[in-house]
Design an enzyme around this catalytic site. Structure first.
Site, PDB file in Angstrom:
ATOM      1  N   MET A 151       8.790   4.721   4.899  1.00  0.00           N
ATOM      2  CA  MET A 151       8.884   3.340   4.417  1.00  0.00           C
ATOM      3  C   MET A 151      10.083   3.155   3.504  1.00  0.00           C
ATOM      4  O   MET A 151      10.733   2.102   3.528  1.00  0.00           O
ATOM      5  CB  MET A 151       7.589   2.927   3.706  1.00  0.00           C
ATOM      6  CG  MET A 151       6.383   2.844   4.636  1.00  0.00           C
ATOM      7  SD  MET A 151       6.671   1.837   6.118  1.00  0.00           S
ATOM      8  CE  MET A 151       7.099   0.267   5.413  1.00  0.00           C
ATOM      9  N   GLU A 152      10.407   4.173   2.727  1.00  0.00           N
ATOM     10  CA  GLU A 152      11.571   4.092   1.845  1.00  0.00           C
ATOM     11  C   GLU A 152      12.863   4.000   2.659  1.00  0.00           C
ATOM     12  O   GLU A 152      13.756   3.208   2.332  1.00  0.00           O
ATOM     13  CB  GLU A 152      11.596   5.296   0.903  1.00  0.00           C
ATOM     14  CG  GLU A 152      10.564   5.247  -0.193  1.00  0.00           C
ATOM     15  CD  GLU A 152       9.114   5.455   0.261  1.00  0.00           C
ATOM     16  OE1 GLU A 152       8.201   5.153  -0.527  1.00  0.00           O
ATOM     17  OE2 GLU A 152       8.880   5.914   1.400  1.00  0.00           O
ATOM     18  N   ASP A 187      24.032 -11.387   2.939  1.00  0.00           N
ATOM     19  CA  ASP A 187      24.205 -12.228   1.753  1.00  0.00           C
ATOM     20  C   ASP A 187      25.672 -12.307   1.342  1.00  0.00           C
ATOM     21  O   ASP A 187      26.172 -13.382   1.012  1.00  0.00           O
ATOM     22  CB  ASP A 187      23.366 -11.679   0.597  1.00  0.00           C
ATOM     23  CG  ASP A 187      23.538 -12.498  -0.661  1.00  0.00           C
ATOM     24  OD1 ASP A 187      23.361 -13.734  -0.613  1.00  0.00           O
ATOM     25  OD2 ASP A 187      23.871 -11.904  -1.712  1.00  0.00           O
ATOM     26  N   LEU A 208       0.805  -1.216   0.000  1.00  0.00           N
ATOM     27  CA  LEU A 208       0.000   0.000   0.000  1.00  0.00           C
ATOM     28  C   LEU A 208       0.844   1.275   0.000  1.00  0.00           C
ATOM     29  O   LEU A 208       0.309   2.373   0.183  1.00  0.00           O
ATOM     30  CB  LEU A 208      -0.967  -0.012   1.184  1.00  0.00           C
ATOM     31  CG  LEU A 208      -1.939  -1.201   1.190  1.00  0.00           C
ATOM     32  CD1 LEU A 208      -2.816  -1.170   2.427  1.00  0.00           C
ATOM     33  CD2 LEU A 208      -2.784  -1.232  -0.070  1.00  0.00           C
ATOM     34  N   HIS A 215       2.888   4.306  -1.680  1.00  0.00           N
ATOM     35  CA  HIS A 215       2.791   5.063  -2.923  1.00  0.00           C
ATOM     36  C   HIS A 215       4.139   5.103  -3.640  1.00  0.00           C
ATOM     37  O   HIS A 215       5.174   5.230  -2.982  1.00  0.00           O
ATOM     38  CB  HIS A 215       2.383   6.519  -2.633  1.00  0.00           C
ATOM     39  CG  HIS A 215       0.993   6.674  -2.142  1.00  0.00           C
ATOM     40  ND1 HIS A 215       0.660   6.472  -0.822  1.00  0.00           N
ATOM     41  CD2 HIS A 215      -0.148   7.007  -2.781  1.00  0.00           C
ATOM     42  CE1 HIS A 215      -0.640   6.679  -0.670  1.00  0.00           C
ATOM     43  NE2 HIS A 215      -1.155   6.997  -1.840  1.00  0.00           N
TER      44      HIS A 215
END
Length: 157
Positions: A112-113, A127, A74, A76
């Site tokens: 969120m970014e 990794d 959700l 953007h």
């Protein structure tokens, strides 16, 4: 307090930000990966089997910030104007901390970014170093601060 990603019937939806003002929005997030001292020595020396660990992790963090809307259902899509990824290492405990700052001029924030960038940057370190140390721990991923928008500023306590 109501959660903004649910409508009156409780269904998930993307928040309508069309009526919000465009403002400068900045978010800063951080986290760390704890590892064995020998693994940290490989990272510092740039001699890990897969190459320049922090250089690759920096690019991964930047790419993750740009692709957040593809990963978080959700979120953007946001025209990001700046992403900065900074690393610091420590000996006690042996760890690498990643701090990411994301900026935009827009109608919704970039928290969120920033959080996604930190998470993916730290996962990239895992990794690249897992052949030497599968016991690494990613921890303390959190929002440190954000500014801009109607809700104003936030600084973690």
């Amino acid at each position: 307090m109501a959660l903004t990603h649910f409508d009156a019937q409780g269904a998930a939806h993307m928040v309508d930000v069309g009526a919000k003002d465009e403002t400068l929005r900045v978010a800063r997030a951080a986290g760390r990966i704890v590892m064995q001292p020998e693994t940290l020595a490989l990272v510092r020396a740039g001699t890990a089997r897969k190459g320049d660990v922090l250089g690759v992790a920096r690019i991964a963090a930047i790419q993750a910030a740009k692709r957040t809307a593809d990963l978080i259902p959700l979120a953007h899509p946001i025209p990001i104007t700046r992403v900065a990824a900074e690393f610091a290492d420590a000996d006690d405990p042996p760890a690498v901390t990643l701090t990411v700052t994301v900026e935009t001029v827009g109608r919704t924030g970039v928290e969120m970014e920033a959080l996604t960038a930190v998470s993916v940057g730290l996962l990239t370190i895992y990794d690249m170093c897992k052949a030497a140390d599968r016991g690494m721990r990613i921890e303390s991923v959190r929002l440190l601060e954000k500014s801009g928008g109607k809700s104003g500023s936030f600084v973690a306590g």
